[in-house]
Enzyme design. Structure first.
Site, PDB file in Angstrom:
ATOM      1  N   HIS A   1      -6.532  -7.061  -0.369  1.00 28.64           N
ATOM      2  CA  HIS A   1      -6.664  -5.647  -0.687  1.00 28.64           C
ATOM      3  C   HIS A   1      -5.741  -5.282  -1.854  1.00 28.64           C
ATOM      4  O   HIS A   1      -4.632  -5.787  -1.965  1.00 28.64           O
ATOM      5  CB  HIS A   1      -6.308  -4.796   0.532  1.00 28.64           C
TER       6      HIS A   1
ATOM      7  N   HIS B   1       0.816  -1.219   0.000  1.00 31.70           N
ATOM      8  CA  HIS B   1       0.000   0.000   0.000  1.00 31.70           C
ATOM      9  C   HIS B   1       0.852   1.273   0.000  1.00 31.70           C
ATOM     10  O   HIS B   1       0.306   2.366  -0.174  1.00 31.70           O
ATOM     11  CB  HIS B   1      -0.921   0.035   1.213  1.00 31.70           C
TER      12      HIS B   1
END
Length: 336
Positions: free
Chosen positions: A192, A154
């Site tokens: 994710h 991320h």
């Protein structure tokens, strides 16, 4: 399969995060790494490749901020961990900001990624662990596993978020590319979307990025990972996003995986960096797929069948009690 880990990764130990509108204990806890280590056996120690591979991916001002953020937070007479509470709506340009609160917002995108006293050490050695696994692959190992913690996918070139500070997979992929081991592909199979990895490479055509993940219309990180994001500029067509609905089971997941693997093969990759997250597990507390423990071996074997030298980089997975077993099953399936 050879694996790597560095004890200094455990120095990263934030106390809490803001999740669903309330303060909760920090989910990306050190026990994640301890549980995996216990399940797979004692990993070899990481080597130190220095700052150069990190600087090849991350912005210099961001790195300076990350190194000094916690000290600046304490110098402002704050307690506990440094965490942002205000962000620019549009990240327009670099600004010279004095107050630590402003800089936290400038270099982050959520309130779930605190900077603790040991965060820089933990993130630095997580990146070195990824580089050590890659180095083993470059030296001839067919596969190597980097027990990276904190995770990295991320984190963008100049921002943190999603428990991630340095993008371990991107650092490894760029290092492999620079070593002439390409074409390099990155496959992200975390629940994710790997928004940071996509941001880093989306305008480049020399590193392919494919991700299978929860539909960002319903799941974090929301603003990246939609199917129409295929790269830009020189990188047009070098990004593949396959968003999947909540409740996805193994058959549908394998069908999506086959699409991603075919694209990687057609692209002509000669080395794979695999961002592996075990948060696709049905029992994960912050995720919503229905992958079971026995399915991880199947997924590992399917990816291994691509036949590429592979550096496996650990990303998410927050069902701590089951995490080690899920990772061990994945690795055994990949190896067998």
């Amino acid at each position: 399969m050879i694996s790597f880990f560095d004890e200094r990764q455990l120095r990263h130990a934030p106390l809490r995060e803001l999740h669903n509108g309330a303060w909760t204990p920090y989910a990306e806890c050190a026990d994640r790494a301890r549980n995996i280590r216990e399940a797979i056996g004692t990993p070899a120690p990481a080597r130190d490749f220095g700052m150069a591979p990190i600087e090849a991916v991350h912005d210099a001002d961001y790195l300076a901020f990350l190194k000094g953020a916690h000290a600046a937070w304490r110098a402002a007479l704050r307690e506990d961990d440094a965490i942002a509470y205000t962000w620019p709506v549009v990240r327009r340009r670099k600004l010279s900001l004095d107050r630590i609160d402003a800089r936290l917002g400038q270099y982050s995108f959520d309130a779930s990624t605190p900077i603790a006293e040991g965060t820089w050490d933990g993130a630095y050695w997580s990146a070195q662990t990824a580089l050590t696994a890659l180095d083993a692959v470059l030296a001839g190992a067919r596969t190597a596993f980097a027990l990276c913690r904190p995770p990295g996918h991320h984190a963008g070139a100049d921002y943190l978020g999603g428990y991630c500070y340095l993008n371990n997979a991107a650092i490894a992929a760029q290092h492999a590319h620079a070593a002439g081991a390409g074409p390099v592909a990155i496959l992200d199979v975390d629940y994710h979307h790997g928004n940071g990895t996509q941001d880093i490479f989306e305008a480049r055509g020399d590193i392919f990025f494919a991700s299978i993940h929860a539909n960002p219309a319903t799941d974090y990180p929301y603003y990246w990972g939609h199917a129409d994001e295929t790269g830009s500029g020189d990188g047009d067509g070098a990004t593949l996003n396959i968003p999947m609905p909540r409740g996805t089971r193994i058959d549908a997941y394998l069908a999506a995986l086959d699409i991603a693997l075919a694209r990687i093969n057609d692209w002509g990759a000669r080395l794979l960096v695999l961002s592996f997250g075990a948060d696709t597990f049905s029992g994960d507390p912050i995720s919503h797929f229905a992958i079971e423990t026995e399915d991880f071996a199947t997924i590992g074997a399917r990816i291994a069948a691509l036949g590429l030298p592979t550096a496996i980089i650990m990303e998410g997975g927050y069902a701590v009690g089951d995490l080690g077993g899920n990772v061990a099953r994945f690795l055994s399936g990949f190896q067998d």
